[in-house]
Design a protein around this motif. Structure first.
Motif, short mmCIF file in Angstrom:
data_model
loop_
_atom_site.label_atom_id
_atom_site.label_comp_id
_atom_site.label_asym_id
_atom_site.label_seq_id
_atom_site.Cartn_x
_atom_site.Cartn_y
_atom_site.Cartn_z
N PRO A 114 0.83 -1.21 0.00
CA PRO A 114 0.00 0.00 0.00
C PRO A 114 0.86 1.26 0.00
O PRO A 114 1.94 1.29 0.60
N ARG A 115 0.39 2.28 -0.71
CA ARG A 115 1.12 3.55 -0.77
C ARG A 115 0.17 4.69 -0.48
O ARG A 115 -0.98 4.68 -0.90
N THR A 116 0.67 5.67 0.26
CA THR A 116 -0.11 6.89 0.45
C THR A 116 -0.08 7.68 -0.86
O THR A 116 0.67 7.38 -1.77
N SER A 117 -0.91 8.71 -0.92
CA SER A 117 -0.97 9.52 -2.14
C SER A 117 -1.14 10.98 -1.74
O SER A 117 -2.24 11.52 -1.74
N LEU A 118 -0.03 11.60 -1.39
CA LEU A 118 -0.05 12.96 -0.84
C LEU A 118 0.12 14.01 -1.92
O LEU A 118 0.84 13.81 -2.90
N GLY A 119 -0.52 15.17 -1.71
CA GLY A 119 -0.27 16.34 -2.54
C GLY A 119 -0.48 16.11 -4.01
O GLY A 119 -1.31 15.30 -4.43
N ASN A 120 0.29 16.82 -4.82
CA ASN A 120 0.20 16.62 -6.26
C ASN A 120 1.50 17.07 -6.92
O ASN A 120 1.87 18.24 -6.88
N ILE A 121 2.19 16.11 -7.52
CA ILE A 121 3.37 16.37 -8.33
C ILE A 121 2.98 16.21 -9.79
O ILE A 121 2.35 15.21 -10.15
N VAL A 122 3.33 17.17 -10.61
CA VAL A 122 3.09 17.05 -12.05
C VAL A 122 4.40 16.68 -12.73
O VAL A 122 5.44 17.30 -12.48
N VAL A 123 4.35 15.65 -13.57
CA VAL A 123 5.50 15.27 -14.39
C VAL A 123 5.12 15.54 -15.83
O VAL A 123 4.18 14.95 -16.36
N ALA A 124 5.85 16.47 -16.47
CA ALA A 124 5.54 16.88 -17.84
C ALA A 124 6.72 16.56 -18.75
O ALA A 124 7.88 16.63 -18.34
N THR A 125 6.43 16.22 -20.00
CA THR A 125 7.49 15.96 -20.98
C THR A 125 7.33 16.85 -22.20
O THR A 125 6.21 17.22 -22.58
N GLY A 126 8.48 17.14 -22.81
CA GLY A 126 8.43 17.86 -24.06
C GLY A 126 7.88 17.01 -25.18
O GLY A 126 7.08 17.45 -25.99
N GLY A 127 8.28 15.73 -25.23
CA GLY A 127 7.82 14.84 -26.28
C GLY A 127 7.62 13.42 -25.78
O GLY A 127 7.99 13.08 -24.65
N THR A 128 7.08 12.59 -26.63
CA THR A 128 6.85 11.19 -26.28
C THR A 128 8.16 10.46 -26.03
O THR A 128 8.23 9.55 -25.19
N SER A 129 9.22 10.85 -26.74
CA SER A 129 10.51 10.18 -26.58
C SER A 129 11.13 10.40 -25.21
O SER A 129 12.05 9.68 -24.82
N ASP A 130 10.63 11.39 -24.48
CA ASP A 130 11.14 11.66 -23.14
C ASP A 130 10.44 10.82 -22.06
O ASP A 130 10.80 10.90 -20.88
N MET A 131 9.47 10.02 -22.47
CA MET A 131 8.65 9.31 -21.49
C MET A 131 9.41 8.31 -20.62
O MET A 131 9.10 8.20 -19.43
N PRO A 132 10.40 7.56 -21.12
CA PRO A 132 11.09 6.63 -20.22
C PRO A 132 11.72 7.33 -19.01
O PRO A 132 11.63 6.83 -17.87
N VAL A 133 12.32 8.49 -19.23
CA VAL A 133 12.91 9.25 -18.12
C VAL A 133 11.80 9.80 -17.22
O VAL A 133 11.90 9.78 -15.99
N ALA A 134 10.72 10.29 -17.84
CA ALA A 134 9.61 10.84 -17.07
C ALA A 134 8.95 9.76 -16.21
O ALA A 134 8.57 10.01 -15.06
N GLU A 135 8.81 8.56 -16.77
CA GLU A 135 8.20 7.48 -16.00
C GLU A 135 9.07 7.06 -14.82
O GLU A 135 8.57 6.69 -13.77
N GLU A 136 10.39 7.13 -14.99
CA GLU A 136 11.28 6.86 -13.86
C GLU A 136 11.00 7.85 -12.74
O GLU A 136 10.93 7.48 -11.56
#
Length: 254
Positions: A114-136
């Motif tokens: 189980p994980r808590t879910s506090l606050g709100n962090i936004v993770v944004a990418t410039g392009g689809t190719s940046d998604m692997p780093v963004a998902e990390e």
């Protein structure tokens, strides 16, 4: 001792007389780390820093990853992050212990719970190719107990895509801006929001992008105040820092 909660329980037990000071001292002496020969597993990391030790999977054998994660799991650690772990190693680890594996960012979560879910962090990418780093970054933050909103492919080549989500950006406690090429996304986001922005340059780009160096230098030279920069492709570092910022703000509000 696996976490602050257990230490508090032990101290309250000493205060009530249910546990002797000598017994409590023995508990602490046995707790700090376990020497596996190839690794010294730090069980007090959570106490000192608020998060359990994270395993860097690259360069470790599957057997070493299993040994370290198993030692942590036996002490009650859950949602143990394993970064930069290849799919072959993940398959072997999953045969030995509970593992949630995400192949794109090469990130595993051992003994998921189980994980808590506090606050709100936004993770944004410039392009689809940046998604692997963004998902990390996003998965790291989620494993550490944060709510994460993903805004992918909202780069400056089509700025209206980003501007259509201003409500999400402006309600964030922290924004992680992930971009390659010229890395302009971080500056744009930094000029729109009133929260810290963590810029993550990626190695995505043509020719003279120099493996992400051009994006790194652009982000370091950003004129947007309140923007910090992590190393090239370091989604984990960004997610970890975003979690610390988000949870500090959560403590202030409570």
């Amino acid at each position: 001792m696996d976490n602050k909660h257990e230490i508090l329980q032990l101290l309250r037990s000493v205060a009530s007389g249910d546990t002797s000071p000598e017994q409590a001292l023995l508990e602490f002496k046995q707790s700090p780390f376990e020497d596996l020969g190839y690794a010294k597993v730090d069980f007090h990391r959570n106490i000192r820093q608020g998060a359990a030790e994270v395993l860097y999977g690259a360069g470790k054998t599957p057997e070493q990853i299993i040994g370290i994660a198993s030692a942590m799991g036996e002490r009650g650690c859950r949602n143990i992050l394993i970064t930069r772990m290849e799919a072959d190693a993940a398959r072997q680890v999953a045969d030995a212990l509970p593992l949630e594996y995400h192949p794109s960012p090469r990130l595993g979560i051992a003994f998921p719970g189980p994980r808590t879910s506090l606050g709100n962090i936004v993770v944004a990418t410039g392009g689809t190719s940046d998604m692997p780093v963004a998902e990390e970054a996003a998965l790291t933050a989620e494993a550490m107990g944060n709510q994460v909103t993903r805004l992918y492919d909202v780069g400056v080549a089509g700025l209206h895509r980003l501007l259509s989500r201003l409500d999400v950006l402006m309600s964030a406690r922290c924004v992680v801006a992930v971009a390659g090429m010229e890395g302009a996304l971080a500056s744009v986001v930094g000029g729109l929001v009133d929260c810290p922005v963590i810029a993550v340059p990626t190695s995505v780009g043509y020719g003279a992008s120099f493996g992400g160096l051009s994006a790194l230098l652009s982000m370091l030279n950003s004129c947007a105040s309140g923007t910090s920069v992590v190393n090239i492709d370091n989604g984990f570092g960004a997610g970890y820092l975003a979690s610390m910022i988000n949870q500090m703000e959560g403590l202030e509000e409570s």
